[in-house]
Design an enzyme around this catalytic site. Structure first.
Site, PDB file in Angstrom:
ATOM      1  N   LYS A  64     -17.571   3.835   6.528  1.00 25.72           N
ATOM      2  CA  LYS A  64     -17.260   3.732   7.959  1.00 25.72           C
ATOM      3  C   LYS A  64     -17.573   5.059   8.649  1.00 25.72           C
ATOM      4  O   LYS A  64     -17.072   6.103   8.227  1.00 25.72           O
ATOM      5  CB  LYS A  64     -15.768   3.369   8.103  1.00 25.72           C
ATOM      6  N   THR A  81       0.835  -1.207   0.000  1.00 22.07           N
ATOM      7  CA  THR A  81       0.000   0.000   0.000  1.00 22.07           C
ATOM      8  C   THR A  81       0.869   1.256   0.000  1.00 22.07           C
ATOM      9  O   THR A  81       0.599   2.221  -0.712  1.00 22.07           O
ATOM     10  CB  THR A  81      -0.928  -0.004   1.237  1.00 22.07           C
TER      11      THR A  81
HETATM   12  C1  LIG Z   1      -2.100  -6.503  11.897  1.00 24.43           C
HETATM   13  C2  LIG Z   1      -2.144  -5.245  11.102  1.00 24.43           C
HETATM   14  C3  LIG Z   1      -3.364  -4.610  10.850  1.00 24.43           C
HETATM   15  C4  LIG Z   1      -3.398  -3.408  10.147  1.00 24.43           C
HETATM   16  N1  LIG Z   1      -4.587  -2.769   9.964  1.00 24.43           N
HETATM   17  C5  LIG Z   1      -4.592  -1.546   9.403  1.00 24.43           C
HETATM   18  C6  LIG Z   1      -5.801  -0.817   9.235  1.00 24.43           C
HETATM   19  O1  LIG Z   1      -6.892  -1.308   9.518  1.00 24.43           O
HETATM   20  N2  LIG Z   1      -5.728   0.421   8.709  1.00 24.43           N
HETATM   21  C7  LIG Z   1      -4.549   0.979   8.343  1.00 24.43           C
HETATM   22  O2  LIG Z   1      -4.529   2.136   7.927  1.00 24.43           O
HETATM   23  N3  LIG Z   1      -3.405   0.287   8.416  1.00 24.43           N
HETATM   24  C8  LIG Z   1      -3.392  -0.950   8.947  1.00 24.43           C
HETATM   25  N4  LIG Z   1      -2.230  -1.633   9.036  1.00 24.43           N
HETATM   26  C9  LIG Z   1      -1.023  -1.089   8.428  1.00 24.43           C
HETATM   27  C10 LIG Z   1      -1.058  -1.352   6.927  1.00 24.43           C
HETATM   28  O3  LIG Z   1      -1.205  -2.728   6.679  1.00 24.43           O
HETATM   29  C11 LIG Z   1       0.240  -0.847   6.301  1.00 24.43           C
HETATM   30  O4  LIG Z   1       0.458   0.472   6.677  1.00 24.43           O
HETATM   31  C12 LIG Z   1       0.161  -0.879   4.809  1.00 24.43           C
HETATM   32  O5  LIG Z   1      -0.240  -2.141   4.352  1.00 24.43           O
HETATM   33  C13 LIG Z   1       1.482  -0.511   4.193  1.00 24.43           C
HETATM   34  O6  LIG Z   1       2.404  -1.566   4.220  1.00 24.43           O
HETATM   35  P1  LIG Z   1       3.749  -1.347   3.438  1.00 24.43           P
HETATM   36  O7  LIG Z   1       3.421  -1.083   2.019  1.00 24.43           O
HETATM   37  O8  LIG Z   1       4.567  -0.364   4.164  1.00 24.43           O
HETATM   38  O9  LIG Z   1       4.496  -2.739   3.570  1.00 24.43           O
HETATM   39  P2  LIG Z   1       4.202  -4.180   2.905  1.00 24.43           P
HETATM   40  O10 LIG Z   1       2.773  -4.418   2.650  1.00 24.43           O
HETATM   41  O11 LIG Z   1       4.902  -5.159   3.795  1.00 24.43           O
HETATM   42  O12 LIG Z   1       4.937  -4.132   1.502  1.00 24.43           O
HETATM   43  C14 LIG Z   1       6.334  -4.278   1.401  1.00 24.43           C
HETATM   44  C15 LIG Z   1       6.702  -4.354  -0.070  1.00 24.43           C
HETATM   45  O13 LIG Z   1       8.116  -4.343  -0.166  1.00 24.43           O
HETATM   46  C16 LIG Z   1       8.524  -5.335  -1.072  1.00 24.43           C
HETATM   47  N5  LIG Z   1       9.882  -5.753  -0.742  1.00 24.43           N
HETATM   48  C17 LIG Z   1      10.359  -6.118   0.470  1.00 24.43           C
HETATM   49  N6  LIG Z   1      11.650  -6.464   0.370  1.00 24.43           N
HETATM   50  C18 LIG Z   1      11.983  -6.293  -0.940  1.00 24.43           C
HETATM   51  C19 LIG Z   1      13.176  -6.510  -1.689  1.00 24.43           C
HETATM   52  N7  LIG Z   1      14.293  -6.992  -1.127  1.00 24.43           N
HETATM   53  N8  LIG Z   1      13.137  -6.239  -3.014  1.00 24.43           N
HETATM   54  C20 LIG Z   1      12.023  -5.770  -3.627  1.00 24.43           C
HETATM   55  N9  LIG Z   1      10.888  -5.562  -2.969  1.00 24.43           N
HETATM   56  C21 LIG Z   1      10.873  -5.836  -1.640  1.00 24.43           C
HETATM   57  C22 LIG Z   1       7.511  -6.450  -0.937  1.00 24.43           C
HETATM   58  O14 LIG Z   1       7.492  -7.299  -2.080  1.00 24.43           O
HETATM   59  C23 LIG Z   1       6.236  -5.608  -0.800  1.00 24.43           C
HETATM   60  O15 LIG Z   1       5.785  -5.268  -2.093  1.00 24.43           O
HETATM   61  C24 LIG Z   1      -2.186  -2.854   9.688  1.00 24.43           C
HETATM   62  C25 LIG Z   1      -0.981  -3.505   9.895  1.00 24.43           C
HETATM   63  C26 LIG Z   1      -0.947  -4.698  10.594  1.00 24.43           C
HETATM   64  C27 LIG Z   1       0.361  -5.377  10.823  1.00 24.43           C
END
Ligand SMILES: Cc1cc2nc3c(=O)[nH]c(=O)nc-3n(C[C@H](O)[C@H](O)[C@H](O)COP(=O)(O)OP(=O)(O)OC[C@H]3O[C@@H](n4cnc5c(N)ncnc54)[C@H](O)[C@@H]3O)c2cc1C
Length: 506
Positions: free
Chosen positions: A81, A17
């Protein structure tokens, strides 16, 4: 800053995200033909796969992208919501709602809740929720967008969404790619630093390809591939205030029409979310591994899901806290790589959005002025700490003492800012919003009252009006809210009319 110093190569690592929100917003805002935005995501490293509840500020993000809200709702199987219902938080068998929007209506220069407090002291006030438009709409399963009716709560309806996180990322990817973002599907294996400055020069991928950049955005999730593993920025741990460190998650079939609010039900060592979408319900039990085993947490989740469970429950581990700097050298951490408070008030996606917006306001050139970086870091720190304190409030102010977890939370020391806020409200009923903090007075009021604080006093100017006059005005507010909600359609009717998703497309 000079024009010839402009950034020409932006590299985003991560396609969750955070990565796709950043890519979509940058593609929309940075229109320079000589600036490339490249996003690298690994097919071998999954996204966190949760994050389905939002707060109303997400509408600003949608507006920035210029998207049609009905199309967005359809594409992500979203529902609406009005707030979060908290069950068993103050004590078992008790519930309250933290609604979006305002509670009551301020008059004669004094906040509404002081009048409510005075009436309440003589048992004439009724529930504070009857004075909150979003609570009444939520509990009656109603939804509509604002319409132009003078002096009516229908004029300004605050709402957010529940959506499918996977579909949201897919939808954002489509938007970003259409707007020129270059996507590379590969795994970053090495991060190359400049030997003198320590800045990131490039990342090397599994197939040997080297991707050079000037500005790097770390959206790689919890591990912080660039900000931590390459730049050793450091992490401030908050587990002593926010002891939950795991969630076990599993979606289920809907058993009824989705309701327009999130439910958070407290259990023995944490809490469980219920997020109703059009095509399914998201469920997760957030718990502290210090106080509960994975097996017990999983069983508690399964015992408290209403419909048929659709997948085997999976455990997600996390560490509450924040990166010591969110921007270090030429790397900005956005999303889980920057830290994680915990999902109780659905603030993570908002923090992604506000980091993007702050980065765009402070967008650097190749000189990476220290003042720009310092401002970004100090502003982000303030924002994150204020949200953290609001979340801690839910755990700290409780009457529950039935488990070791709740006894710990009730007796733990809390940050000075929060302690002062609780004291001020308990003694005087006053609430102050400081430093542009995210949660406004109504939010603090809903949670402080809901968790069990009854202020000892009300604002002295309340006594300028007779009790009769206060009751009359308060009754009128309640009446207007009730009548307004009666005019609204049920959420299911609203969705059917404007934004029913195609179930076949999932
Ligand atoms: C239990 C839980 C519940 C949640 N509920 C909510 C909610 O209700 N509302 C809300 O606003 N937020 C919520 N969140 C937070 C939300 O899920 C995250 O903020 C959001 O999904 C963003 O995640 P991210 O993109 O930072 O990381 P991730 O989704 O972990 O994405 C990481 C990305 O990095 C890539 N990557 C990693 N290493 C490498 C590499 N070496 N080379 C290339 N690519 C790589 C992966 O392939 C992936 O595409 C929740 C989180 C958790 C843990």
């Amino acid at each position: 800053m000079t024009q010839d110093q402009s950034i020409e190569k932006i590299v985003i690592v991560g396609g969750g995200t955070a990565g796709w929100m950043t890519a979509a917003a940058m593609a929309k805002l940075i229109k320079k033909p000589n600036c490339t935005i490249t996003l690298i995501e690994s097919a071998d490293i999954p996204t966190v796969g949760v994050g389905e509840a939002t707060i109303p500020q997400i509408q600003l993000f949608n507006a920035l992208l210029g998207i049609d809200e009905n199309e967005f709702v359809k594409a992500t199987q979203a529902t609406f919501k009005h707030g979060i219902e908290f069950v068993n938080w103050k004590q078992n068998n008790h519930k309250y709602m933290h609604p979006f929007g305002t509670i009551g209506l301020n008059f004669e220069g004094v906040d509404f809740h002081h009048y409510w407090n005075k009436l309440n002291q003589t048992n004439q006030a009724g529930s504070i929720e009857d004075y909150a438009f979003n609570c009444v709409a939520a509990y009656n399963h109603k939804m509509m967008r604002s319409i132009n009716v003078p002096n009516s709560p229908l004029n300004n309806i605050a709402y957010a969404f529940h959506f499918d996180a996977g579909l949201y990322a897919k939808w954002l990817r489509n938007f970003a790619e259409k707007n020129g973002v270059i996507r590379i599907e590969n795994t970053v294996q090495e991060v190359k630093l400049d030997s003198k400055s320590g800045f990131i020069n490039s990342v090397e991928l599994a197939d040997g390809q080297v991707v050079e950049g000037e500005l790097f955005i770390d959206c790689s999730g919890f591990k912080g591939l660039l900000i931590e593993e390459a730049l050793n920025t450091g992490y401030e741990h908050w587990g002593h205030w926010l002891p939950c460190d795991r969630a076990v998650v599993a979606p289920s079939k809907n058993v009824a029409d989705p309701v327009p609010y999130t439910r958070s039900t407290a259990h023995g060592a944490g809490w469980q979310w219920r997020i109703p979408l059009q095509h399914r319900t998201g469920n997760g039990h957030v718990y502290s591994s210090r106080f509960m085993s994975d097996d017990e947490a999983k069983q508690t989740l399964l015992d408290n899901i209403e419909g048929q469970v659709l997948t085997e429950p999976r455990v997600v581990k996390f560490t509450t806290g924040t990166r010591r700097k969110h921007w270090n050298k030429n790397c900005v951490a956005i999303g889980l790589s920057s830290g994680f408070i915990e999902p109780l008030e659905s603030t993570s996606i908002h923090l992604i959005q506000s980091s993007i917006s702050r980065l765009m306001s402070l967008f650097p050139d190749k000189s990476f002025e220290k003042s720009v970086i310092d401002t970004f870091n100090s502003q982000t720190k303030l924002e994150v700490e204020r949200i953290r304190d609001f979340i801690i409030l839910h755990y700290k102010v409780t009457e529950r003492e039935d488990t070791e977890f709740w006894r710990y939370c009730k007796n733990m020391e809390v940050p000075a800012y929060l302690e002062q806020k609780i004291k001020l409200f308990s003694q005087t009923g006053r609430i102050f919003r400081q430093d542009d903090e995210l949660f406004n007075q109504s939010s603090w009021l809903a949670v402080m009252l809901g968790q069990g604080i009854t202020p000892e006093a009300y604002h002295p100017l309340v006594d300028n009006l007779s009790l009769e006059e206060i009751r009359h005005r308060c009754d009128n507010i309640k009446k207007v809210i009730k009548e307004s909600v009666e005019r609204m359609p049920k959420q299911s009717e609203f969705i059917n009319k404007f934004c029913r998703a195609n179930l076949e497309s999932v």
